[in-house]
Design an enzyme around this catalytic site. Structure first.
Site, short mmCIF file in Angstrom:
data_model
loop_
_atom_site.label_atom_id
_atom_site.label_comp_id
_atom_site.label_asym_id
_atom_site.label_seq_id
_atom_site.Cartn_x
_atom_site.Cartn_y
_atom_site.Cartn_z
N LYS A 316 -19.38 -50.54 -23.29
CA LYS A 316 -17.98 -50.33 -22.84
C LYS A 316 -17.84 -49.03 -22.06
O LYS A 316 -17.08 -48.12 -22.41
CB LYS A 316 -17.00 -50.35 -24.02
CG LYS A 316 -16.98 -51.70 -24.74
CD LYS A 316 -15.78 -51.87 -25.65
CE LYS A 316 -15.73 -53.21 -26.34
NZ LYS A 316 -16.70 -53.39 -27.42
O1 S5P Z 1 -11.97 -57.22 -27.65
C1 S5P Z 1 -13.07 -57.10 -28.18
C2 S5P Z 1 -14.20 -56.83 -27.42
C3 S5P Z 1 -15.42 -56.78 -28.06
S1 S5P Z 1 -16.82 -56.59 -27.10
N1 S5P Z 1 -13.20 -57.26 -29.51
C4 S5P Z 1 -14.41 -57.18 -30.15
O2 S5P Z 1 -14.44 -57.34 -31.37
N2 S5P Z 1 -15.53 -56.91 -29.41
C5 S5P Z 1 -16.86 -56.80 -30.06
O3 S5P Z 1 -17.15 -58.04 -30.70
C6 S5P Z 1 -16.94 -55.73 -31.13
O4 S5P Z 1 -17.44 -54.55 -30.57
C7 S5P Z 1 -17.89 -56.34 -32.13
O5 S5P Z 1 -19.21 -56.03 -31.79
C8 S5P Z 1 -17.73 -57.84 -31.97
C9 S5P Z 1 -16.85 -58.50 -33.02
O6 S5P Z 1 -17.40 -58.45 -34.27
P1 S5P Z 1 -16.81 -59.26 -35.53
O7 S5P Z 1 -17.66 -58.80 -36.65
O8 S5P Z 1 -15.38 -58.85 -35.69
O9 S5P Z 1 -16.95 -60.71 -35.22
#
Ligand code: S5P
Length: 490
Positions: A316
Site C-alpha cells: 500500500k
Molecule cells: O480494503 C482492504 C484492502 C486490503 S488489501 N481491506 C483489507 O482487508 N485488505 C487486506 O486483506 C488486509 O490487509 C488483509 O491482509 C486482508 C484481509 O484479511 P482478513 O483476515 O480480514 O480476511
C-alpha cells in the site's frame, strides 16, 4: 414568455452580484480548468433570491413533469428542493450522501412507495455524474426517476450523458444564456464571453466519463467486465501481468487470493505450500514478518512456480514518487525484485505510479510487474468519497499498462474488462473482527460486489486445515464466477 425572460435576467444579475457566478481560472471537480465558476451555495444567505429561483424552477417545468416527490442532490440543491416541496406541497425525499454500504441506514429518507415518481433537483450540471449517482440510489429504493430539474446547465455534455442513461434534464438557465444576459446587462465584457465560448467548445464531457453502478447489483451489466469470461478478458488486458493473472485464473480455475498474514517466514512458507494449489494469488505483508529475508523470498518464488500462482505484496504505497521508488526497490524487502504485484493508495495521484515505474526502470525491462490501486477499503467508515473513487478509476484506466485493477468493494467502479477487481473482506463467518473489518460471503463478493479476485485472510489462516479451507473458498468463489458469466446455471 416575456415574464420568464425578465425573471431570468433578474435572477442572473443577482447571482452575479452576490458572487455566485465567478469569472477567472478555476480548477473543476472533473479535473479541468474553467474560466467560469458557479458557486450557488452562497444563495442560502439570500432567502428572497433562493425563493425566486426555486419558484421559477418549479413553474418552468410545469406541464413537462409529473411527480410524487422531489429530491435535491446534496447539498446545494437541498434548500431549493425544500422550498419547492413546501411552497407547492410536493413531498420531499432526502438521499443520504455519506457512505452507506456498511450501515443498516436507508439510502433515502422520507415516506414513499415503490414505483412512486421522483424528480431530481440540482443546482449546476457539468458532467451529470452527481445526478446519476442520486438517481442510482433512488432507483435502488424502487423509485421511478425520469426527469432532473436544474438551475444551470453548463452545456458540457451533462444533458446528453443523462439522456444516454434515460433521464431528461430541464434547465432554467444555460451557461450561454447567462453570458448573454450578463453581457447585455454590461456586467461582463465581450472578451469574457469569448473565453467562455472557446472553453465550451473545447471541454465537452461524454457519457463515458461516468458509469453508474448497476441499480440492482450486477443486473443488466451487459457485456462488460462482469459478464465476460476470464480468458476473453485476458486478450483485452493492457498490462502483461493482468493478462498473465487472468489466464492463470482461467487455467487453474480459481479466483481466490489468500492473505498470508502470519508473522514468521516458516509459517508463511508452510501456509503457501498448503494453499498454493488453490489460489491465483498469494498476498503478503512482508513488513509483519519478523524474519523476512532472502530465504523467505526464495521459498515463496519456488512455491509460486510449483503451484502456479502470483505474488502480491500488499505494501500500500502512498508517498511521493521519490520515496515510493526507494520503498519499492530498496530496504530490507526489495519488493520490486520478487513481487509480481503490489498495492498502492492513489492519494498522491500519478506520483505513486511514477515512483513505481522509476524503480522498475532500474530493475530492467524483462521483469513484468503490476499494481492494484486501492480505491475503497473494506473497513467500516472508510473515507473514500465518490469523487475520490471516480478519480481513482480514471487513473487506473489511464495507466492500464501498470495498473492491473482496483481494490474495492463496489461493482460499478471498474469497467475495463482487461483490469481486475480485487475484493478483500471475504469470509464465511461474516461477523466483524472487532477492529472495523467488514466481511461478506464469497457469493456476495462475486455476485453483488463485483469481485474478480476475492481476498480471504483469516477465513483460511485461522482454519484448522488451511489447505482444505482454501479449497472450499476456491470452490464457492468459482461457482459464483461461473454463475455470473452465465457459464453454468445455478
Ligand atoms: O480494503 C482492504 C484492502 C486490503 S488489501 N481491506 C483489507 O482487508 N485488505 C487486506 O486483506 C488486509 O490487509 C488483509 O491482509 C486482508 C484481509 O484479511 P482478513 O483476515 O480480514 O480476511
Amino acid at each position: 414568455m416575456l415574464e420568464l425572460e425578465t425573471r431570468l435576467k433578474d435572477i442572473v444579475v443577482k447571482l452575479f452580484e452576490i458572487n455566485a457566478l465567478k469569472f477567472g481560472d478555476f480548477k473543476m471537480k472533473v479535473g479541468v480548468n474553467s474560466p467560469v465558476y458557479f458557486d450557488l451555495r452562497v444563495v442560502v444567505s439570500y432567502p428572497e433570491l433562493m425563493e425566486q429561483i426555486s419558484v421559477l424552477l418549479w413553474e418552468f417545468c410545469q406541464g413537462e413533469v409529473a411527480c410524487d416527490h422531489v429530491c435535491g442532490v446534496p447539498y446545494t440543491a437541498l434548500p431549493i428542493a425544500t422550498l419547492i416541496s413546501s411552497r407547492f406541497r410536493i413531498p420531499m425525499l432526502i438521499r443520504r450522501k455519506e457512505t452507506k454500504q456498511y450501515g443498516t441506514r436507508r439510502l433515502v429518507e422520507g415516506s414513499f412507495a415503490p414505483g412512486d415518481r421522483c424528480v431530481i433537483v440540482e443546482d449546476v450540471v457539468t458532467s451529470g455524474s452527481s445526478i446519476l449517482e442520486t438517481r442510482q440510489d433512488l432507483r435502488a429504493e424502487g423509485l421511478s426517476v425520469t426527469h432532473a430539474l436544474v438551475v444551470v446547465d453548463r452545456q458540457q455534455g451533462g444533458a446528453q450523458a443523462l439522456q444516454q442513461h434515460g433521464l431528461s434534464m430541464l434547465s432554467l438557465l444555460t451557461l450561454s444564456k447567462i453570458m448573454h444576459i450578463l453581457c447585455e446587462a454590461g456586467r461582463v465584457d465581450r472578451a469574457v464571453v469569448e473565453s467562455v465560448t472557446t472553453y465550451l467548445s473545447r471541454t465537452q464531457f461524454d457519457g463515458s466519463n461516468f458509469a453508474p453502478a448497476p441499480e440492482k447489483p450486477l443486473a443488466g451489466a451487459g457485456e462488460g467486465r462482469l459478464r465476460m469470461p476470464l480468458q476473453a478478458r485476458a486478450e483485452l488486458a493492457r498490462s502483461p501481468v493482468a493478462a498473465r493473472l487472468l489466464r492463470l485464473m482461467a487455467r487453474k480455475q480459481t479466483t481466490l487470493c489468500v492473505a498470508a498474514d502470519v508473522t514468521t517466514a516458516s509459517e508463511l512458507l508452510e501456509l503457501a505450500g498448503q494453499v498454493g494449489p488453490h489460489v491465483c494469488l498469494l498476498k503478503t505483508h512482508a513488513d509483519i514478518l519478523g524474519d523476512f529475508g532472502e530465504a523467505a523470498v526464495a521459498g515463496l518464488l519456488q512455491l509460486a512456480r510449483r503451484h502456479d500462482f502470483l505474488l502480491l505484496e500488499d505494501r500500500k504505497f502512498a508517498d511521493i514518487g521519490h520515496v515510493v521508488q526507494l520503498q519499492y526497490s530498496q530496504g530490507p524487502h526489495r519488493i520490486a525484485s520478487w513481487a509480481d504485484l503490489v498495492t498502492a493508495h492513489p492519494v498522491s495521484g500519478e506520483a505513486v505510479l511514477t515512483g513505481l515505474s522509476a524503480a522498475l526502470a532500474a530493475v530492467g525491462p524483462e521483469v513484468q510487474r503490476g499494481c492494484f490501486l486501492v480505491a475503497e477499503m473494506s473497513s467500516q467508515g472508510h473515507l473514500a468519497s465518490p469523487d475520490y473513487l471516480a478519480a481513482t478509476t480514471q487513473l487506473a484506466e489511464r495507466q492500464a499498462r501498470l495498473v492491473c485493477g482496483l481494490v474495492c468493494q463496489s461493482p460499478g467502479l471498474l469497467r475495463a474488462p482487461g483490469q481486475l477487481q480485487l475484493t478483500p473482506g471475504v469470509r464465511l463467518e461474516t461477523a466483524s473482527d472487532g477492529l472495523g473489518q467488514c466481511y461478506h460471503s464469497p457469493r456476495e463478493a462475486v455476485l453483488e460486489r463485483g469481485a474478480d479476485v476475492a481476498v480471504v485472510g483469516r477465513g483460511v489462516t485461522r482454519a484448522e486445515d488451511p489447505g482444505a479451507a482454501a479449497r472450499r473458498y476456491r470452490d464457492l468463489l468459482w461457482a459464483a464466477y461461473l454463475q455470473r458469466v452465465g457459464l453454468q446455471a445455478e
